[in-house]
Write a protein that holds these residues in place. Structure first.
Motif, short mmCIF file in Angstrom:
data_model
loop_
_atom_site.label_atom_id
_atom_site.label_comp_id
_atom_site.label_asym_id
_atom_site.label_seq_id
_atom_site.Cartn_x
_atom_site.Cartn_y
_atom_site.Cartn_z
N THR A 1 0.84 -1.20 0.00
CA THR A 1 0.00 0.00 0.00
C THR A 1 0.87 1.25 0.00
OG1 THR A 1 -0.09 -0.06 2.42
CG2 THR A 1 -1.87 -1.18 1.22
N GLY A 2 2.02 1.16 -0.68
CA GLY A 2 2.98 2.25 -0.69
C GLY A 2 2.66 3.35 -1.67
N CYS A 3 3.71 4.06 -2.08
CA CYS A 3 3.55 5.27 -2.89
C CYS A 3 3.15 4.98 -4.33
CB CYS A 3 4.85 6.08 -2.86
SG CYS A 3 6.29 5.16 -3.44
N GLY A 4 3.35 3.73 -4.81
CA GLY A 4 3.02 3.43 -6.20
C GLY A 4 3.98 4.09 -7.16
N MET A 5 3.69 3.95 -8.45
CA MET A 5 4.56 4.54 -9.46
C MET A 5 3.78 4.77 -10.75
SD MET A 5 6.88 1.15 -10.10
CE MET A 5 6.16 -0.46 -9.73
N PRO A 6 4.18 5.77 -11.53
CA PRO A 6 3.51 6.03 -12.81
C PRO A 6 3.85 4.94 -13.83
CG PRO A 6 5.39 7.50 -12.53
CD PRO A 6 5.23 6.76 -11.24
N SER A 7 3.09 4.90 -14.90
CA SER A 7 3.26 3.84 -15.90
C SER A 7 4.63 3.87 -16.55
CB SER A 7 2.17 3.95 -16.97
OG SER A 7 2.22 5.23 -17.60
N GLU A 8 5.20 5.09 -16.75
CA GLU A 8 6.50 5.16 -17.41
C GLU A 8 7.60 4.54 -16.54
OE1 GLU A 8 5.57 9.41 -15.86
OE2 GLU A 8 4.52 7.76 -16.88
N VAL A 9 7.42 4.58 -15.22
CA VAL A 9 8.38 3.92 -14.32
C VAL A 9 8.12 2.42 -14.30
CG1 VAL A 9 9.16 3.71 -11.93
CG2 VAL A 9 8.73 5.96 -12.91
N ALA A 10 6.83 2.04 -14.20
CA ALA A 10 6.48 0.61 -14.15
C ALA A 10 6.95 -0.12 -15.41
CB ALA A 10 4.96 0.46 -14.00
N ASN A 11 6.94 0.56 -16.55
CA ASN A 11 7.36 -0.07 -17.80
C ASN A 11 8.86 -0.37 -17.83
OD1 ASN A 11 4.75 0.02 -18.79
ND2 ASN A 11 5.04 1.97 -19.85
N ARG A 12 9.63 0.33 -17.00
CA ARG A 12 11.08 0.15 -17.00
C ARG A 12 11.60 -0.51 -15.72
NH1 ARG A 12 14.47 5.23 -18.03
NH2 ARG A 12 16.03 3.57 -18.23
N ILE A 13 10.70 -0.92 -14.84
CA ILE A 13 11.09 -1.34 -13.50
C ILE A 13 12.00 -2.57 -13.51
CG2 ILE A 13 9.17 -2.91 -13.00
CD1 ILE A 13 10.51 -0.20 -10.63
N PHE A 14 11.93 -3.40 -14.56
CA PHE A 14 12.76 -4.61 -14.61
C PHE A 14 14.02 -4.42 -15.45
CE2 PHE A 14 8.35 -6.27 -14.07
CZ PHE A 14 8.51 -6.74 -12.77
N ASP A 15 14.25 -3.18 -15.94
CA ASP A 15 15.46 -2.92 -16.73
C ASP A 15 16.68 -2.90 -15.81
OD1 ASP A 15 13.80 -2.64 -18.85
OD2 ASP A 15 14.02 -0.47 -19.06
N PRO A 16 17.79 -3.52 -16.24
CA PRO A 16 19.01 -3.46 -15.43
C PRO A 16 19.46 -2.02 -15.20
CG PRO A 16 19.22 -5.11 -17.15
CD PRO A 16 17.96 -4.35 -17.44
N TYR A 17 19.89 -1.73 -13.99
CA TYR A 17 20.44 -0.44 -13.57
C TYR A 17 19.39 0.67 -13.48
CZ TYR A 17 24.73 -2.90 -14.69
OH TYR A 17 25.73 -3.83 -14.76
N PHE A 18 18.10 0.33 -13.73
CA PHE A 18 17.07 1.36 -13.57
C PHE A 18 16.62 1.36 -12.11
CE2 PHE A 18 12.62 2.69 -13.35
CZ PHE A 18 12.72 3.93 -13.96
N THR A 19 16.65 2.53 -11.48
CA THR A 19 16.22 2.62 -10.09
C THR A 19 15.59 3.98 -9.84
OG1 THR A 19 16.93 2.54 -7.77
CG2 THR A 19 18.51 3.44 -9.35
N THR A 20 14.62 3.99 -8.94
CA THR A 20 13.99 5.25 -8.52
C THR A 20 14.51 5.67 -7.16
OG1 THR A 20 12.14 4.03 -7.53
CG2 THR A 20 11.89 4.75 -9.82
N LYS A 21 15.41 4.88 -6.58
CA LYS A 21 15.95 5.20 -5.27
C LYS A 21 17.01 6.28 -5.38
CE LYS A 21 15.16 0.57 -3.35
NZ LYS A 21 14.72 -0.13 -4.54
N SER A 22 17.27 6.94 -4.25
CA SER A 22 18.30 7.97 -4.22
C SER A 22 19.67 7.34 -4.39
CB SER A 22 18.24 8.73 -2.89
OG SER A 22 16.96 9.30 -2.70
N GLU A 23 20.64 8.18 -4.75
CA GLU A 23 22.00 7.70 -4.93
C GLU A 23 22.52 7.06 -3.64
OE1 GLU A 23 26.40 9.37 -6.33
OE2 GLU A 23 24.62 10.65 -6.44
N GLY A 24 23.09 5.87 -3.77
CA GLY A 24 23.62 5.16 -2.62
C GLY A 24 22.63 4.21 -1.99
N GLU A 25 21.34 4.26 -2.41
CA GLU A 25 20.32 3.39 -1.82
C GLU A 25 20.03 2.16 -2.65
OE1 GLU A 25 16.76 5.44 -0.88
OE2 GLU A 25 17.60 6.47 0.84
N GLY A 26 20.38 2.18 -3.93
CA GLY A 26 20.07 1.03 -4.76
C GLY A 26 20.94 1.01 -6.00
#
Length: 520
Positions: free
Chosen positions: A319-344
Motif C-alpha cells: 500500500t505504498g507510494c506506487g509509481m507512474p506507468s513510465e516507471v512501471a514499464n522500466r522497473i525490470f530494466d538493469p540499472y534502472f532505479t527510482t531510489k536515491s544515490e547510494g540506496e540502490g
C-alpha cells in the motif's frame, strides 16, 4: 571634366569568395553533430543551429535571449545561480577564441534531462559561440562499466569469503552431526542440535547464493513446494521490517514446481524489500498470497509469455507510494532505479526477472501513484512432488569397510573427516600435507581403496595431488572436496580422472553417497 576609373574586379572577387566561404560555413554549422548557439554582446541569440533545436526542443521563439535559456535549461534556482556564477567567471578569465569545456545537466523542453558537455568561446568583439554535445549515453555506459567493475570486485571477494567460510561451516555442521549421532533420538539436546544444523545448512545456501549472484556457481533446480519457501522468507522478513508495516499472508499449498529454493527465497526477499521501500515513510500493509491457478486461452492473453496450463501464482502487494506507468514499464530494466544515490543499484528487480524467466515463469506489475503496487509471478507446476527426495533423505546411510586416505591441511577438518568416516565403518588414515600423502601412497599404492582430498592446500593442490596419485596407480578412486576454487570445477575434475566432486560444507549423507559412487 575629370573622371576617375577604379577597377573593382578584385574586390568583387574577394566578396564573392567570402560569400562562398560563408555559404560553406553555414552548411557546415547547419549539419554539425553538435548543438551550436551564437549570441551577441547584448546576450541575445542570433543563431541556433538545427542540432541545438533537436537536442533541447527550443528555438529562437522560445529562447530569444541568454537569460530565457538559463531559466528554461536550469529550472532549479540554486543550480541556475551556480551556472551563472561559473559563466561570469569564465567570461572574465577566458582569452578570446579559447574554448573551455564544462559539463552540466540541461532540462529540455519536454522535461527530460541530458548531460551536456558545453564549450564556450568568447570573441574579441563581445560575441560568444557555445557548442553543446549530448554525452548522456556516454555517462550511462561509464556508469554501467563502473557497476560491472564493482560486480567483478564483489565476485573476487565472494570467492575468497566462500572458501574460508565454507571451511568454518564444515567444522560447525560436521561436529554437530557427530554430537547428534551420540545423543538419544528425540531428546531435547538432539532437537537443539538439529536447529544448529538447519542454521548451518541455511548459511551454506547463503554462500551459494552469493556465488551465484557473482556468476561463480550454478544453481540446481529440484522439485519443491514453494509455499514452504515463502513462509520461511516471511519469517525472516518479519524480524527485519519495522512494526509500522503489517504483513498479511495467505499461502495455500500450491503443488510442486521445479526450482532452486535459494533463488525463490531471493525473489521473495527482493520483492518484499522493494515493497518496504515504497512504504517506509508512512508504513502500510504488505500482503503476500500464493495459490494454484489454471490458465486457459482466455486468461493467457493477459500473460502472453505463458502457455495454457497449471501454474503457481505468487502475489506481492503493498500500500505504498506506487509509481507512474513510465516507471512501471522500466522497473525490470538493469540499472534502472527510482531510489536515491547510494540506496540502490537498479539490479534487484532485474535479477528477480532473470530468475523467474530462468524458471520458465513470468512477472508482471500493476501500479498507480498513491495506490500501491502489485507484483504477480507465475511459476509452472510439475506433476510429481518432492516425496521421493524426502524418502531418500530418510533412507539409511550407505556404509562400507574399505581403507580410505583422507587429506586436508586443516587438522580440525582432517580429524572431523576421520571420525565421520569411521562411524560409517571405514578404516581411515589422515594426512594434513599433500606431499606427505603422496609419499605415503607411493610406498604402498595398493594399501588404499579410496583417496579423499581437499582442493586448496599449500605446496600442492588437491588436483595436483590427484594427478600424481593417478600416475602411480591409474585406477585409484579419488574424491575432491572444495570450499571454493577459481580454477577447478566438477567437469575439470572428472576430466583428469577424479571420480567425485563435493562442495564444502558437506553433511555425512553427501560424503557417504559419494564414496559408494566413487567405489563402483
Amino acid at each position: 571634366m575629370t573622371g576617375c576609373h577604379l577597377d573593382i574586379t578584385p574586390l568583387k572577387e574577394v566578396i564573392q569568395a567570402l560569400e562562398a566561404e560563408k555559404g560553406n560555413f553555414q552548411v557546415l554549422v547547419d549539419a554539425s553533430p553538435l548543438g551550436i548557439a551564437l549570441a551577441g554582446k547584448d546576450e541575445r541569440f542570433r543563431y541556433l543551429n538545427p542540432k541545438f533545436v533537436e537536442l533541447f526542443g527550443y528555438n529562437l521563439n522560445h529562447i530569444p535571449s541568454q537569460q530565457d535559456w538559463l531559466v528554461k535549461a536550469y529550472p532549479d534556482p540554486k543550480y541556475r545561480e551556480e551556472i551563472i556564477a561559473m559563466w561570469k567567471e569564465a567570461k572574465r578569465r577566458d582569452d578570446p577564441g579559447v574554448f573551455r569545456t564544462r559539463t552540466f545537466t540541461v532540462t529540455c523542453k519536454d522535461g527530460t534531462e541530458k548531460a551536456v558537455q558545453i564549450r564556450a568561446a568568447f570573441l574579441a568583439d563581445g560575441d560568444h559561440v557555445v557548442t553543446y554535445e549530448d554525452i548522456s549515453e556516454q555517462i550511462h555506459l561509464e556508469n554501467k562499466l563502473r557497476q560491472a567493475q564493482k560486480m567483478e570486485a564483489i565476485a573476487t571477494l565472494a570467492g575468497g569469503i566462500a572458501h574460508d567460510f565454507n571451511n568454518i561451516l564444515s567444522a560447525v555442521i560436521g561436529y554437530a552431526e557427530l554430537i547428534r549421532f551420540d545423543l538419544p533420538a528425540g531428546s531435547k539436546a538432539s532437537q537443539n542440535l538439529t536447529q544448529v544444523l538447519t542454521a548451518g545448512l541455511r548459511a551454506k545456501e547463503l554462500v551459494k547464493q552469493i556465488l551465484t549472484f557473482s556468476r561463480q556457481a550454478d544453481q540446481d533446480q529440484i522439485p519443491i513446494e514453494p509455499h514452504l519457501v515463502v513462509k520461511e522468507a516471511l519469517k525472516l522478513l518479519r524480524s527485519t521490517l519495522p512494526t509500522t508495516i503489517e504483513i498479511h499472508q495467505d499461502l495455500t499449498p500450491s503443488g510442486t514446481i521445479l526450482a532452486d529454493p535459494t533463488q525463490i527465497h531471493q525473489v521473495i526477499m527482493n520483492l518484499c524489500t522493494n515493497a518496504y521501500h515504497a512504504m517506509r515513510e508512512k508504513g502500510g500493509t504488505l500482503e503476500v498470497r500464493m495459490k494454484p491457478v489454471a490458465l486457459d486461452s482466455s486468461l493467457k492473453k493477459a500473460d502472453s509469455d505463458l502457455t495454457a496450463g497449471k501454474y503457481v501464482r505468487l502475489t506481492v502487494e503493498d500500500t505504498g507510494c506506487g509509481m507512474p506507468s513510465e516507471v512501471a514499464n522500466r522497473i525490470f530494466d538493469p540499472y534502472f532505479t527510482t531510489k536515491s544515490e547510494g540506496e540502490g543499484t537498479g539490479l534487484g528487480l532485474a535479477v528477480v526477472n532473470g530468475i523467474i524467466k530462468n524458471h520458465h515463469g513470468t512477472i508482471t506489475v500493476s501500479s498507480e501513484p498513491g495506490r500501491g503496487s502489485v507484483f504477480t509471478v507465475y511459476f509452472p507446476q510439475i506433476e510429481h512432488g518432492a516425496g521421493a527426495e524426502r524418502e531418500s533423505h530418510e533412507a539409511p546411510l550407505p556404509t562400507g569397510t574399505e581403507h580410505i586416505l583422507f587429506v586436508d591441511d586443516e587438522p580440525t577438518l582432517a580429524n572431523l573427516g576421520k571420525r565421520m568416516l569411521e562411524i560409517l565403518g571405514y578404516r581411515v588414515e589422515v594426512c594434513t600435507s599433500a606431499t606427505d600423502a603422496l609419499d605415503l601412497f607411493r610406498k604402498k599404492p595398493e594399501r588404499f581403496d579410496l583417496i579423499i582430498t581437499d582442493m586448496t592446500m599449500p605446496a600442492m593442490t588437491g588436483s595436483e595431488l590427484a594427478m600424481a596419485l593417478l600416475q602411480v596407480r591409474p585406477n585409484i578412486p579419488i574424491i575432491l572436496c572444495t570450499g571454493f576454487s577459481y580454477g577447478m570445477s566438477e567437469e575439470k575434475a572428472k576430466a583428469i580422472g577424479i571420480r567425485e566432486f563435493i562442495f564444502k560444507p558437506f553433511v555425512q549423507k553427501d560424503m557417504a553417497t559419494a564414496i559408494r559412487k566413487a567405489l563402483i
